[in-house]
Design a protein around this motif. Structure first.
Motif, PDB file in Angstrom:
ATOM      1  N   VAL A   7       0.875  -1.162   0.000  1.00 60.45           N
ATOM      2  CA  VAL A   7       0.000   0.000   0.000  1.00 60.45           C
ATOM      3  C   VAL A   7       0.915   1.216   0.000  1.00 60.45           C
ATOM      4  O   VAL A   7       1.822   1.308   0.827  1.00 60.45           O
ATOM      5  CB  VAL A   7      -0.911   0.009   1.241  1.00 60.45           C
ATOM      6  CG1 VAL A   7      -1.773   1.261   1.266  1.00 60.45           C
ATOM      7  CG2 VAL A   7      -1.768  -1.247   1.277  1.00 60.45           C
ATOM      8  N   SER A   8       0.701   2.122  -0.936  1.00 61.76           N
ATOM      9  CA  SER A   8       1.529   3.329  -1.035  1.00 61.76           C
ATOM     10  C   SER A   8       0.652   4.564  -0.904  1.00 61.76           C
ATOM     11  O   SER A   8      -0.479   4.587  -1.394  1.00 61.76           O
ATOM     12  CB  SER A   8       2.248   3.376  -2.384  1.00 61.76           C
ATOM     13  OG  SER A   8       3.055   2.232  -2.543  1.00 61.76           O
ATOM     14  N   MET A   9       1.200   5.570  -0.238  1.00 58.24           N
ATOM     15  CA  MET A   9       0.516   6.856  -0.140  1.00 58.24           C
ATOM     16  C   MET A   9       1.561   7.936   0.064  1.00 58.24           C
ATOM     17  O   MET A   9       2.701   7.647   0.430  1.00 58.24           O
ATOM     18  CB  MET A   9      -0.509   6.860   1.002  1.00 58.24           C
ATOM     19  CG  MET A   9       0.081   6.811   2.391  1.00 58.24           C
ATOM     20  SD  MET A   9      -1.163   6.725   3.731  1.00 58.24           S
ATOM     21  CE  MET A   9      -2.112   8.213   3.495  1.00 58.24           C
ATOM     22  N   ARG A  10       1.182   9.164  -0.185  1.00 57.92           N
ATOM     23  CA  ARG A  10       2.072  10.312   0.042  1.00 57.92           C
ATOM     24  C   ARG A  10       1.336  11.304   0.928  1.00 57.92           C
ATOM     25  O   ARG A  10       0.173  11.613   0.690  1.00 57.92           O
ATOM     26  CB  ARG A  10       2.469  10.972  -1.268  1.00 57.92           C
ATOM     27  CG  ARG A  10       3.375  12.203  -1.035  1.00 57.92           C
ATOM     28  CD  ARG A  10       3.854  12.792  -2.316  1.00 57.92           C
ATOM     29  NE  ARG A  10       4.873  11.894  -2.852  1.00 57.92           N
ATOM     30  CZ  ARG A  10       5.401  12.008  -4.064  1.00 57.92           C
ATOM     31  NH1 ARG A  10       5.008  12.972  -4.864  1.00 57.92           N
ATOM     32  NH2 ARG A  10       6.314  11.167  -4.472  1.00 57.92           N
ATOM     33  N   VAL A  11       2.053  11.750   1.951  1.00 55.75           N
ATOM     34  CA  VAL A  11       1.486  12.731   2.881  1.00 55.75           C
ATOM     35  C   VAL A  11       2.433  13.916   2.986  1.00 55.75           C
ATOM     36  O   VAL A  11       3.594  13.833   2.597  1.00 55.75           O
ATOM     37  CB  VAL A  11       1.238  12.117   4.281  1.00 55.75           C
ATOM     38  CG1 VAL A  11       0.224  10.987   4.203  1.00 55.75           C
ATOM     39  CG2 VAL A  11       2.539  11.649   4.917  1.00 55.75           C
ATOM     40  N   SER A  12       1.915  15.006   3.526  1.00 56.36           N
ATOM     41  CA  SER A  12       2.713  16.201   3.742  1.00 56.36           C
ATOM     42  C   SER A  12       2.770  16.466   5.237  1.00 56.36           C
ATOM     43  O   SER A  12       1.757  16.344   5.939  1.00 56.36           O
ATOM     44  CB  SER A  12       2.056  17.377   3.014  1.00 56.36           C
ATOM     45  OG  SER A  12       2.766  18.561   3.263  1.00 56.36           O
ATOM     46  N   GLN A  63       7.097  -3.630   8.506  1.00 60.86           N
ATOM     47  CA  GLN A  63       6.342  -3.624   7.260  1.00 60.86           C
ATOM     48  C   GLN A  63       6.222  -2.222   6.667  1.00 60.86           C
ATOM     49  O   GLN A  63       5.756  -2.066   5.538  1.00 60.86           O
ATOM     50  CB  GLN A  63       4.937  -4.195   7.497  1.00 60.86           C
ATOM     51  CG  GLN A  63       4.925  -5.675   7.826  1.00 60.86           C
ATOM     52  CD  GLN A  63       3.536  -6.146   8.169  1.00 60.86           C
ATOM     53  OE1 GLN A  63       3.227  -6.387   9.326  1.00 60.86           O
ATOM     54  NE2 GLN A  63       2.677  -6.267   7.161  1.00 60.86           N
ATOM     55  N   VAL A  64       6.642  -1.207   7.419  1.00 58.00           N
ATOM     56  CA  VAL A  64       6.468   0.186   6.997  1.00 58.00           C
ATOM     57  C   VAL A  64       7.803   0.776   6.564  1.00 58.00           C
ATOM     58  O   VAL A  64       8.799   0.656   7.271  1.00 58.00           O
ATOM     59  CB  VAL A  64       5.876   1.042   8.145  1.00 58.00           C
ATOM     60  CG1 VAL A  64       5.715   2.491   7.711  1.00 58.00           C
ATOM     61  CG2 VAL A  64       4.562   0.461   8.623  1.00 58.00           C
ATOM     62  N   GLU A  65       7.804   1.388   5.393  1.00 61.37           N
ATOM     63  CA  GLU A  65       8.981   2.112   4.896  1.00 61.37           C
ATOM     64  C   GLU A  65       8.550   3.528   4.571  1.00 61.37           C
ATOM     65  O   GLU A  65       7.419   3.744   4.134  1.00 61.37           O
ATOM     66  CB  GLU A  65       9.537   1.451   3.634  1.00 61.37           C
ATOM     67  CG  GLU A  65      10.039   0.043   3.850  1.00 61.37           C
ATOM     68  CD  GLU A  65      10.457  -0.632   2.545  1.00 61.37           C
ATOM     69  OE1 GLU A  65      10.269  -0.054   1.462  1.00 61.37           O
ATOM     70  OE2 GLU A  65      10.963  -1.756   2.633  1.00 61.37           O
ATOM     71  N   ASP A 123       6.715   9.723   1.358  1.00 61.46           N
ATOM     72  CA  ASP A 123       6.183   8.552   0.657  1.00 61.46           C
ATOM     73  C   ASP A 123       6.185   7.400   1.644  1.00 61.46           C
ATOM     74  O   ASP A 123       7.232   7.029   2.178  1.00 61.46           O
ATOM     75  CB  ASP A 123       7.032   8.210  -0.565  1.00 61.46           C
ATOM     76  CG  ASP A 123       6.922   9.271  -1.645  1.00 61.46           C
ATOM     77  OD1 ASP A 123       5.802   9.737  -1.897  1.00 61.46           O
ATOM     78  OD2 ASP A 123       7.957   9.630  -2.238  1.00 61.46           O
ATOM     79  N   VAL A 124       5.007   6.841   1.900  1.00 61.78           N
ATOM     80  CA  VAL A 124       4.849   5.752   2.857  1.00 61.78           C
ATOM     81  C   VAL A 124       4.461   4.498   2.088  1.00 61.78           C
ATOM     82  O   VAL A 124       3.567   4.525   1.248  1.00 61.78           O
ATOM     83  CB  VAL A 124       3.750   6.080   3.899  1.00 61.78           C
ATOM     84  CG1 VAL A 124       3.598   4.945   4.897  1.00 61.78           C
ATOM     85  CG2 VAL A 124       4.052   7.392   4.590  1.00 61.78           C
ATOM     86  N   THR A 125       5.149   3.392   2.398  1.00 64.71           N
ATOM     87  CA  THR A 125       4.838   2.100   1.797  1.00 64.71           C
ATOM     88  C   THR A 125       4.669   1.079   2.912  1.00 64.71           C
ATOM     89  O   THR A 125       5.511   0.990   3.802  1.00 64.71           O
ATOM     90  CB  THR A 125       5.964   1.632   0.853  1.00 64.71           C
ATOM     91  OG1 THR A 125       6.182   2.648  -0.136  1.00 64.71           O
ATOM     92  CG2 THR A 125       5.620   0.326   0.167  1.00 64.71           C
ATOM     93  N   VAL A 126       3.568   0.332   2.858  1.00 63.03           N
ATOM     94  CA  VAL A 126       3.303  -0.727   3.825  1.00 63.03           C
ATOM     95  C   VAL A 126       3.205  -2.037   3.047  1.00 63.03           C
ATOM     96  O   VAL A 126       2.388  -2.159   2.136  1.00 63.03           O
ATOM     97  CB  VAL A 126       1.994  -0.476   4.611  1.00 63.03           C
ATOM     98  CG1 VAL A 126       1.750  -1.591   5.625  1.00 63.03           C
ATOM     99  CG2 VAL A 126       2.024   0.890   5.289  1.00 63.03           C
TER     100      VAL A 126
END
Length: 170
Positions: free
Chosen positions: A38-43, A72-74, A93-96
């Motif tokens: 699961v990928s997402m981008r936050v500010s 599991q989180v990068e 950029d968050v990847t789980v």
């Protein structure tokens, strides 16, 4: 002695050794095989240096929000450019990683701004400035032969077969 035979043990005990018996090494659990992410981008209103210093707590917060283990989180952060830089500071950029499609969909549903902000607060961190891209689920391309075969022949395999066919005619 019995009837002229010695009853002495023909195999005397060996001298005791000071070497301890071998012990088993540490028990290691094989790493899970992750198939989806699961990928997402936050500010976040942080400088790049503040982000790096807070990264362990950020990972704990995102793991808690997603209900997964921290390994599991990068995350990767970089200062935002242009107009957004004035509003926020760091785009993260968050990847789980997960072991299944269903697990990834569950993680994606759990990663709401409200839930992430609550977990950030529990780590004494400021809330997100914004969610720049909503969580998306994708299959991880492991590059192994089994997953390649499951996807079917690629263009390069088809081209290679054609080359061999031409060479066989020559």
């Amino acid at each position: 002695t019995y009837r002229g035979l010695s009853c002495a043990n023909p195999f005397p005990p060996s001298p005791t050794s000071s070497t301890p018996p071998p012990t088993a090494g540490p028990v290691t659990t094989p790493a899970p095989s992750y198939s989806h992410q699961v990928s997402m981008r936050v500010s976040m209103a942080l400088t790049e240096a503040e982000f790096e210093a807070s990264k362990p707590a950020l990972i704990r917060a995102f793991a808690a929000a997603a209900a997964v283990q921290t390994h599991q989180v990068e995350m990767e952060g970089r200062e935002e450019e242009g107009a957004r830089r004035l509003l926020a500071g760091v785009a993260v950029d968050v990847t789980v990683k997960t072991t299944s499609q269903a697990g990834a969909e569950s993680v994606a549903a759990a990663l709401t701004k409200e839930r992430i902000d609550a977990e950030l607060a529990s780590e004494s961190l400021a809330p997100l400035s914004a969610v720049l891209s909503e969580p998306t689920v994708a299959e991880i391309d492991t590059g192994d032969i089994d997953s390649a075969l499951a996807r079917g022949p690629s263009v390069s395999v088809t081209v290679l077969a054609a080359v061999f066919a031409v060479l066989a005619l020559v």
